[in-house]
Design a protein around this motif. Structure first.
Motif, short mmCIF file in Angstrom:
data_model
loop_
_atom_site.label_atom_id
_atom_site.label_comp_id
_atom_site.label_asym_id
_atom_site.label_seq_id
_atom_site.Cartn_x
_atom_site.Cartn_y
_atom_site.Cartn_z
N PRO A 1 0.81 -1.23 0.00
CA PRO A 1 0.00 0.00 0.00
C PRO A 1 0.83 1.27 0.00
CG PRO A 1 -0.11 -1.10 2.12
CD PRO A 1 0.57 -2.06 1.19
N CYS A 2 2.10 1.16 0.40
CA CYS A 2 2.96 2.35 0.41
C CYS A 2 3.53 2.68 -0.96
CB CYS A 2 4.10 2.18 1.42
SG CYS A 2 3.58 2.40 3.14
N ARG A 3 3.19 1.88 -1.98
CA ARG A 3 3.64 2.17 -3.34
C ARG A 3 2.51 2.69 -4.22
NH1 ARG A 3 6.38 -2.29 -6.39
NH2 ARG A 3 7.02 -0.52 -7.62
N VAL A 4 1.27 2.52 -3.77
CA VAL A 4 0.12 2.83 -4.64
C VAL A 4 0.03 4.32 -4.95
CG1 VAL A 4 -2.40 2.74 -4.84
CG2 VAL A 4 -1.15 0.84 -3.79
N LEU A 5 0.25 5.19 -3.94
CA LEU A 5 0.09 6.63 -4.14
C LEU A 5 1.40 7.40 -4.06
CD1 LEU A 5 -3.14 7.31 -2.02
CD2 LEU A 5 -2.94 7.33 -4.51
N ASP A 6 2.50 6.74 -3.76
CA ASP A 6 3.76 7.45 -3.59
C ASP A 6 4.14 8.21 -4.87
OD1 ASP A 6 5.97 8.27 -2.12
OD2 ASP A 6 7.20 6.58 -2.77
N GLY A 7 4.30 9.54 -4.76
CA GLY A 7 4.67 10.37 -5.91
C GLY A 7 3.52 10.76 -6.80
N VAL A 8 2.28 10.36 -6.44
CA VAL A 8 1.11 10.65 -7.25
C VAL A 8 0.51 11.98 -6.81
CG1 VAL A 8 -1.21 9.89 -7.88
CG2 VAL A 8 0.62 8.22 -7.62
N GLU A 9 0.10 12.81 -7.76
CA GLU A 9 -0.53 14.09 -7.44
C GLU A 9 -2.02 14.00 -7.74
OE1 GLU A 9 -0.05 18.88 -8.38
OE2 GLU A 9 1.45 17.44 -9.07
N PHE B 1 1.34 13.03 -3.08
CA PHE B 1 1.45 12.12 -1.95
C PHE B 1 2.89 11.64 -1.78
CE2 PHE B 1 -3.02 12.00 -2.79
CZ PHE B 1 -3.63 11.71 -1.58
N THR B 2 3.32 11.56 -0.52
CA THR B 2 4.63 11.01 -0.17
C THR B 2 4.43 10.01 0.95
OG1 THR B 2 5.72 13.08 -0.74
CG2 THR B 2 6.96 11.50 0.59
N ARG B 3 4.93 8.82 0.77
CA ARG B 3 4.82 7.79 1.81
C ARG B 3 5.45 8.31 3.10
NH1 ARG B 3 8.20 2.09 1.79
NH2 ARG B 3 8.40 1.95 4.04
N PHE B 4 4.72 8.11 4.23
CA PHE B 4 5.23 8.56 5.51
C PHE B 4 5.60 7.38 6.41
CE2 PHE B 4 4.09 10.09 9.94
CZ PHE B 4 5.29 10.76 10.14
N ARG B 5 4.63 6.52 6.69
CA ARG B 5 4.94 5.35 7.52
C ARG B 5 3.86 4.28 7.31
NH1 ARG B 5 2.68 8.90 11.28
NH2 ARG B 5 0.81 8.07 12.32
N SER B 6 4.19 3.08 7.73
CA SER B 6 3.25 1.95 7.64
C SER B 6 3.29 1.20 8.96
CB SER B 6 3.64 1.01 6.50
OG SER B 6 2.86 -0.16 6.53
N GLY C 1 -1.40 -4.07 5.41
CA GLY C 1 -2.47 -3.60 4.55
C GLY C 1 -2.70 -2.11 4.62
N GLY C 2 -1.81 -1.35 5.26
CA GLY C 2 -2.07 0.08 5.42
C GLY C 2 -0.82 0.92 5.28
N CYS C 3 -1.02 2.19 4.89
CA CYS C 3 0.10 3.13 4.76
C CYS C 3 -0.42 4.54 5.00
CB CYS C 3 0.75 3.03 3.39
SG CYS C 3 2.27 4.00 3.23
N THR C 4 0.35 5.34 5.75
CA THR C 4 0.04 6.75 5.93
C THR C 4 0.86 7.57 4.96
OG1 THR C 4 -0.46 6.44 8.28
CG2 THR C 4 0.03 8.67 7.57
N TYR C 5 0.18 8.49 4.26
CA TYR C 5 0.85 9.39 3.32
C TYR C 5 0.75 10.83 3.83
CZ TYR C 5 0.87 5.70 -0.28
OH TYR C 5 1.09 4.56 -0.99
N GLU C 6 1.76 11.61 3.53
CA GLU C 6 1.68 13.05 3.71
C GLU C 6 1.42 13.68 2.34
OE1 GLU C 6 5.39 14.10 5.58
OE2 GLU C 6 4.50 13.95 7.59
N THR C 7 0.77 14.84 2.34
CA THR C 7 0.47 15.51 1.08
C THR C 7 1.13 16.88 1.06
OG1 THR C 7 -1.54 16.58 1.91
CG2 THR C 7 -1.76 14.35 1.04
N SER C 8 1.32 17.41 -0.13
CA SER C 8 2.01 18.70 -0.29
C SER C 8 1.10 19.88 0.00
CB SER C 8 2.57 18.82 -1.71
OG SER C 8 1.53 18.69 -2.68
#
Length: 610
Positions: free
Chosen positions: A361-369, A376-381, A385-392
């Motif tokens: 799940p940490c690859r699905v949105l990483d680098g996606v706008e 989105f930037t991967r933050f932690r997991s 089945g889960g991942c927290t992303y930070e956004t710009s």
């Protein structure tokens, strides 16, 4: 037809697996290569059925009976293994589209072609009944139209699923539109049931529709049991043939031998219309293309498939392909990576358990706008089945979960009528933030979800936008875990303990049931067990670890709450700088729960190291 996923096994018994042909209620069908160079259609049974010991016994019995069936209009059974981790059945691979595909692509068959079809089907039914079998699932998808006549496939195999986990969940074994009244009312089946299905199938072949179809499955089954068939649009000679077959009373229906007497011999040269023949020719070309693909290397170097297999494949390509097999046309996109082909996978296939377990799940949105939340930037997991992303934008933290419990959170009641690719959207906790989720098609207890943090104003719209982006991306790629082949994250946890170990630990009559995406439970006569694949941190004991112990040399932790419950946890491997794979076995039984848990843990350790 699709290539195999890189993580999938490349063999089943003596057969080399080449590509995926399709999937149905009981399993999926693969194109396979036998040791002597022949192509076969190899059906692998779904895990939900494979975990049921009663199913295996019935499957073994039906396979043995099916081996006795031979004839010009059936696909002969070549080989099978009911005791394999994934039970399978290999049969002759038949050249031609199935009846549904042919009618959808080329239109209803003319009366002469319907008669041609009827002669082949009645001959096949006579051969099947002579072997002591009832087909039980005679439907358009189980009738293939080869250049030299129809072929009936999957005879008798539906019987193996009756009484299994699949039927226990309320599923119907068979195609409702082509069931007999006996099937629709759960009555006793005789060979006359197949004759009723034969009549319904001929109506569909001649008109494009089944004779009892209602707006719902329940209405269809009621029509079959209580109403007259719709025979409008049938040529008189076809109506005269099918009407007695559709009698409600099984004793009033003709036998296959009586039907053959009514049909008489076929004139020379009679066969399919040009539209169907064109489909066969098109599939011939498709098979040539498939056989030109490089044969994938098996995952283990133990099997010597090198130059000899390449020679066989080359020989196959040089031979007239129609004499071996053709790939069914339609219904399955040729997609491995939709971004490369421009064609997304069907939602049901993209969100299937086996595919979702492959997804990090940490690859699905990483680098996606995604507008309006930014990049989105991967933050932690904290879970596999889960991942927290930070956004710009606004420094938001967004939580993405894949394959988690769909009942988590409080349903706000909003989002009714909104769907993503046919999947209804649920909004949760809308007053304190917002979460948007869709349930997976095959297992509604699982979900794909996006959650914005508490206190985020007007976040439901962005949550649905991000969720739509996630589903679109999952349909075009799997964003695989970057892990070695012995990783537990992509595996079906129910496959990590063999039947003998389970029977010894929990007693006879046990049942294995998937729980969430990466957990399995086994309930038997004397005990119950569970196995879960979780996530930990490098250099740290698993969460809630107990007393240190060893499992065949592996560092583990044992926790015993009382005389009936015991849990063993251990770290299987490190995934990356932040994550480890943790396995947890819990036993519930009176007596020695820790001894039972240890037996299970040893079986899992051995399986993952083999």
């Amino acid at each position: 037809m699709k290539p195999l996923d890189p993580a999938e096994p490349r063999t089943a018994g003596r057969y080399r697996l080449l590509a995926v042909l399709g999937e149905g209620a009981m399993g999926r069908v693969l194109l396979a290569l036998s040791p002597d160079g022949r192509l076969a259609a190899l059906k692998q049974i779904h895990p939900e059925l494979a975990h049921d010991d009663g199913f295996r016994d019935r499957f073994r019995h039906e396979v043995e009976a099916s081996r006795r069936v031979s004839g010009a209009y059936t696909a002969a059974v070549l080989d099978a293994d009911a005791d394999a981790e994934v039970p399978w059945l290999a049969s002759v691979h038949v050249p031609g589209p199935n009846l549904r595909e042919a009618v959808d692509a080329a239109g209803p068959l003319p009366p002469d072609a319907v008669r041609y079809l009827a002669v082949g089907l009645t001959t096949a039914l006579a051969d099947i009944h002579r072997a002591g079998l009832i087909h039980r699932d005679l439907k358009p998808g189980n009738v293939l139209l080869a250049a030299d006549g129809p072929r009936v496939i999957d005879f008798g195999i539906a019987r193996a699923a009756e009484g299994s986990d699949l039927t226990g969940t309320g599923a119907i074994i068979g195609s409702p539109a082509f069931m007999s009244p006996e099937q629709a009312t759960s009555g006793v089946l005789t060979p006359a049931s197949d004759v009723f299905s034969f009549g319904a199938l001929l109506v569909m072949a001649a008109t494009g529709r089944a004779p009892f179809t209602g707006n719902t499955t329940a209405q269809t089954l009621y029509n079959i049991a209580h109403t007259r068939p719709d025979l409008s649009g049938l040529a008189p000679e076809v109506a005269a043939l099918v009407e007695p077959c559709l009698a409600k009373d099984p004793a009033a229906r003709p036998t296959p031998h009586q039907l053959l007497g009514l049909l008489g011999p076929l004139p020379t040269g009679e066969g399919w219309p040009d539209g169907v023949r064109n489909l066969v020719v098109a599939q011939d070309a498709r098979v040539r293309e498939v056989l030109s693909w490089p044969l994938p290397e098996p995952p283990s170097p133990k099997r010597p498939w090198g130059k000899a297999t390449a020679v066989v494949a080359g020989a196959l390509c040089a031979v007239t392909v129609a004499s071996f097999a053709v790939v069914r046309l339609g219904g399955f996109e040729d997609v491995v990576d939709g971004r490369a082909t421009g064609q997304p996978l069907p939602v049901r296939e993209a969100l299937a358990d086996a595919r979702l377990r492959l997804v990090d799940p940490c690859r699905v949105l990483d680098g996606v706008e995604v507008d309006p939340v930014g990049e989105f930037t991967r933050f932690r997991s904290e879970e596999p089945g889960g991942c927290t992303y930070e956004t710009s934008e606004d420094d938001l933290s967004v939580w993405l979960t894949i394959g988690m419990d769909s009942d988590a959170g409080t349903d706000s009641g909003r989002g009714a009528g909104v769907d993503i690719d046919g999947l209804p959207v649920r909004l949760t906790d809308a007053n304190t933030g917002c979460g948007a989720l869709v349930q997976t098609p095959a297992r509604p207890e699982l979900s794909i979800a996006v959650e914005f943090p508490t206190g985020t104003a007007d976040s439901c719209g962005p949550a649905m936008t991000v969720l739509r982006t996630v589903i679109d991306r999952l349909r075009t790629d799997v964003f695989r875990w970057e892990v070695p082949a012995d990783s537990a994250f992509p595996l079906d946890p129910c496959s990590l303990v063999d039947g003998e170990t389970a029977r010894s630990a929990v007693g006879g009559g046990f049942k294995a049931s998937p729980y969430l995406l990466r957990a399995c439970t086994w309930a038997g006569q004397v005990a119950s067990m569970s196995l879960a694949v979780k996530q930990g941190e490098p250099g740290k004991p698993p969460r809630n670890a107990g007393e240190p112990t060893k499992i065949d040399g592996v560092d583990a932790y044992l926790s015993q709450e009382d005389t009936e419950y015991c849990t063993l946890t251990w770290t299987h491997r490190q995934v990356d700088d932040e994550r480890t794979e943790v396995l947890e076995v819990t036993s519930s039984r009176t007596g020695d729960p820790c001894g039972t848990a240890t037996a299970y843990a040893r079986a899992v350790v051995a399986k993952l190291s083999s």
